[in-house]
Design an enzyme around this catalytic site. Sequence first.
Site, PDB file in Angstrom:
ATOM      1  N   TYR A 130     -13.828  17.394  20.255  1.00 35.32           N
ATOM      2  CA  TYR A 130     -12.528  17.446  19.605  1.00 35.32           C
ATOM      3  C   TYR A 130     -12.506  16.790  18.310  1.00 35.32           C
ATOM      4  CZ  TYR A 130      -9.999  18.445  23.538  1.00 35.32           C
ATOM      5  OH  TYR A 130      -9.494  19.454  24.569  1.00 35.32           O
ATOM      6  N   GLU A 168       0.739  -0.813   0.447  1.00 33.28           N
ATOM      7  CA  GLU A 168      -0.393   0.108   0.379  1.00 33.28           C
ATOM      8  C   GLU A 168       0.881   1.110   0.262  1.00 33.28           C
ATOM      9  OE1 GLU A 168      -2.850  -1.775   3.110  1.00 33.28           O
ATOM     10  OE2 GLU A 168      -4.195  -1.965   1.830  1.00 33.28           O
ATOM     11  N   HIS A 200      -6.653  -1.445   9.763  1.00 31.58           N
ATOM     12  CA  HIS A 200      -7.881  -1.486  10.431  1.00 31.58           C
ATOM     13  C   HIS A 200      -8.870  -1.672  11.205  1.00 31.58           C
ATOM     14  CE1 HIS A 200      -6.290  -3.965   5.448  1.00 31.58           C
ATOM     15  NE2 HIS A 200      -5.757  -2.485   5.697  1.00 31.58           N
ATOM     16  N   HIS A 235      -1.860   4.489   8.533  1.00 33.50           N
ATOM     17  CA  HIS A 235      -3.012   3.217   7.908  1.00 33.50           C
ATOM     18  C   HIS A 235      -3.575   1.832   8.797  1.00 33.50           C
ATOM     19  CE1 HIS A 235      -5.858   0.889   5.241  1.00 33.50           C
ATOM     20  NE2 HIS A 235      -4.902  -0.117   4.763  1.00 33.50           N
ATOM     21  N   HIS A 252     -13.125  -1.182   3.367  1.00 30.08           N
ATOM     22  CA  HIS A 252     -11.141  -0.753   4.248  1.00 30.08           C
ATOM     23  C   HIS A 252     -10.651  -0.171   5.375  1.00 30.08           C
ATOM     24  CE1 HIS A 252      -6.516  -1.295   2.637  1.00 30.08           C
ATOM     25  NE2 HIS A 252      -6.903  -1.294   2.978  1.00 30.08           N
TER      26      HIS A 252
END
Length: 209
Positions: free
Chosen positions: A120, A74, A95, A93, A160
């Site tokens: 926030y 990725e 999951h 990144h 994803h």
Amino acid sequence: MRYNENLIVEIVETARSLYQRGYSFGTAGNISVRASDRIYITPTNSCFGALTVETMSELDLNGNRLSGNVPSKETHFHLSAYRARPEASAVVHLHSTYATAVSCLRELDMEDALPIFTPYFAMRIPKLPVVPYLPPGDPMLAPEVERCAAVSPAMLLRNHGPITTGKTLIEAAALSEELEEQSKLYFLLNGAGQQLTIDEVAELRRRFR
Ligand SMILES: [Zn+2]
């Protein structure tokens, strides 16, 4: 000792912390840091809980490997996030369960995926765009991530998981955690939540710019 060793150690420790607190599992997710003309990224098929400094991939700004193991598949969307956000020096990144669950909702506002319940979240995430579904590693993910990164430091990949960016790795990781917690609230509230009004959100963003 490797060039930028302290930065690489910071990636290893941040990844382990995210893993130990349940934000990552198995070999899911990837983290990168940009330092001048180098990018350091977690290797392909690596577990956040078991990274080592020696295996971390070192790339040039075009994604060519200079040292370390084969980088995450990725990597291409990390490069495009950096292109869209010149001030960013880290991309996370995950999951993570709840943010990924939001990315899988049948009905999803692709321009801004989550309602705003807490100050926030409003202050840190200007909007939450969604990249349309593409298989992992698909080269078309890169331009889509670049488009979303241009408008926000946080986004979701459809079906994803989340991507966040930051001026530092600490900032990018904190944004991932904020997004995961807000996603969890969304499901806990199950439609019963009182959102902040448009005026309340605008006031927060003005005050804490
Ligand atoms: Zn992924």
